[in-house]
Design an enzyme around this catalytic site. Structure first.
Site, PDB file in Angstrom:
ATOM      1  N   ALA A  89       0.920  -1.122  -0.181  1.00  0.00           N
ATOM      2  CA  ALA A  89       0.041  -0.054  -0.152  1.00  0.00           C
ATOM      3  C   ALA A  89       0.722   1.305   0.161  1.00  0.00           C
ATOM      4  CB  ALA A  89      -1.053   0.012   1.174  1.00  0.00           C
ATOM      5  N   LYS A  90       0.512   2.240  -0.756  1.00  0.00           N
ATOM      6  CA  LYS A  90       1.283   3.380  -0.933  1.00  0.00           C
ATOM      7  C   LYS A  90       0.561   4.314   0.119  1.00  0.00           C
ATOM      8  CE  LYS A  90       3.231   7.053  -3.791  1.00  0.00           C
ATOM      9  NZ  LYS A  90       4.325   6.982  -3.296  1.00  0.00           N
ATOM     10  N   ALA A  91       0.863   4.257   1.474  1.00  0.00           N
ATOM     11  CA  ALA A  91      -0.006   4.864   2.553  1.00  0.00           C
ATOM     12  C   ALA A  91       0.995   5.963   3.429  1.00  0.00           C
ATOM     13  CB  ALA A  91      -0.576   3.952   3.683  1.00  0.00           C
ATOM     14  N   TYR A 101       5.442   6.544   5.061  1.00  0.00           N
ATOM     15  CA  TYR A 101       6.336   7.401   4.830  1.00  0.00           C
ATOM     16  C   TYR A 101       7.308   8.079   6.271  1.00  0.00           C
ATOM     17  CZ  TYR A 101       5.680   6.651   0.108  1.00  0.00           C
ATOM     18  OH  TYR A 101       5.615   5.922  -1.142  1.00  0.00           O
TER      19      TYR A 101
END
Ligand SMILES: Cc1ncc(COP(=O)(O)O)c(C=O)c1O
Length: 311
Positions: free
Chosen positions: A157-159, A163
């Site tokens: 998932a690019k959540a 980051y």
């Protein structure tokens, strides 16, 4: 410094850039509950074209699904809205940032009653690691931070929350005088950069860590693998021991922001000849020829913003 554009798309409507605000007590602020994308729109001889739009929209929807976030827009609506966004902001080329977040409502961790909000923004963005980096390569270190362990924070998932890990990797690298850091997975195998996937070349073979090594399923990673196949370069997705970085003939990053950036040293150990290697250069050339419209878009990767997406 980021230069604002005119409009941002919010839940189906275009609003002025400065009106795209959220409350400080929105769920996302305390709990990191957002999923997002980073997409480039390139200037081609036939006008602006968004690179691999369908794949980015699909990953956005995948990221939302993993986090049980319901997006009330179809892939086609989001794709069309992004084309429209580039048009209304009159951008010849830009970076697009769709963000889906849990908004204002309840204040506890459980997000069931917080609205899911969708924002699409774009702005001008140059070369992430610098123009020179694309030709000369960057100096990187292996981070003391690992990528997330499997079954902790989902790497596919690019959540937003992921980051926090990327920031630790990047800040440590910059504090120690490097351009970027490479994180290992919790087994000690090579994973990825703070915002890039990684490739190694040894004896003419292109090697990249598998999706099980806590990497983001990068769209540029997929692009590189396909271009390598087109160019007859053998590719392997397999675990990479840290020390392979030091003895590789070539190492490079791939990513929407970084595009294809050569790595000339790792932990102050020179990689290969200490400059961009021939396989990296061949892949870069092919990549730039397609995105600049100098070579035919044989894989159908570019969506001209003047066209609407098929439903
Ligand atoms: C952690 C991480 N890995 C890899 C990538 C590269 O992915 P893509 O090529 O889809 O931009 C990114 C950038 O989005 C990233 O943030």
């Amino acid at each position: 410094m980021l230069k604002p554009t005119e409009k941002i798309w919010h839940n189906g409507k275009f609003i002025p850039w400065e009106d795209a605000r959220i409350h400080v007590i929105s769920h996302v602020v305390s709990y990191g509950s957002s999923v997002f994308e980073g997409i480039r729109c390139y200037a081609t001889p036939s006008g602006p074209a968004i690179f691999r739009l369908r794949e980015h929209v699909r990953r956005l929807l995948d990221s939302a699904k993993i986090y049980r976030m319901e997006i009330p827009y179809t892939a086609a609506v989001l794709g069309d809205a992004m084309c429209e966004l580039v048009r209304v902001n009159k951008m010849p080329a830009c970076y697009l940032r769709p963000v889906v977040l849990r908004g204002y409502g309840e204040a506890g961790v459980f997000p069931g009653k917080n609205p899911v909000e969708v924002f699409l923004a774009c702005w001008e963005w140059g070369k992430y690691l610098g123009e020179e980096a694309l030709a000369q390569g960057v100096d990187v270190c292996v981070s003391s931070w690992n990528r997330m362990a499997p079954n902790t924070l989902p790497a596919l998932a690019k959540a937003g929350g992921n980051y926090m890990n990327s920031q630790l990797i990047k800040m440590e690298a910059v504090a120690n005088g490097y351009n970027e850091g490479i994180a290992l997975d919790i087994e000690g195998y090579v994973s990825e950069g703070s915002g890039e996937n990684l490739f190694v070349v040894r004896d003419g073979r292109l090697i990249t860590p598998p999706l099980g090594a806590s990497v983001l399923p990068g769209i540029t990673r997929d692009t590189v693998l396909r271009l390598a196949q087109d160019l007859g370069i053998p590719t392997v997705e397999t675990i990479i021991p840290r020390e392979m970085l030091y003895i590789a003939d070539e190492v490079f990053f791939s990513g929407t922001a970084a595009e294809i950036t050569p790595i000339r040293s790792v932990d102050k150990i020179q990689v290969g000849a200490g400059r961009r290697g021939p396989i990296t250069e061949a892949l870069q050339k092919e990549f730039f020829a397609i995105i600049e419209g100098a070579k035919p878009d044989r894989h159908g990767w570019l969506t001209a913003v003047k066209e609407l997406q098929p439903a």
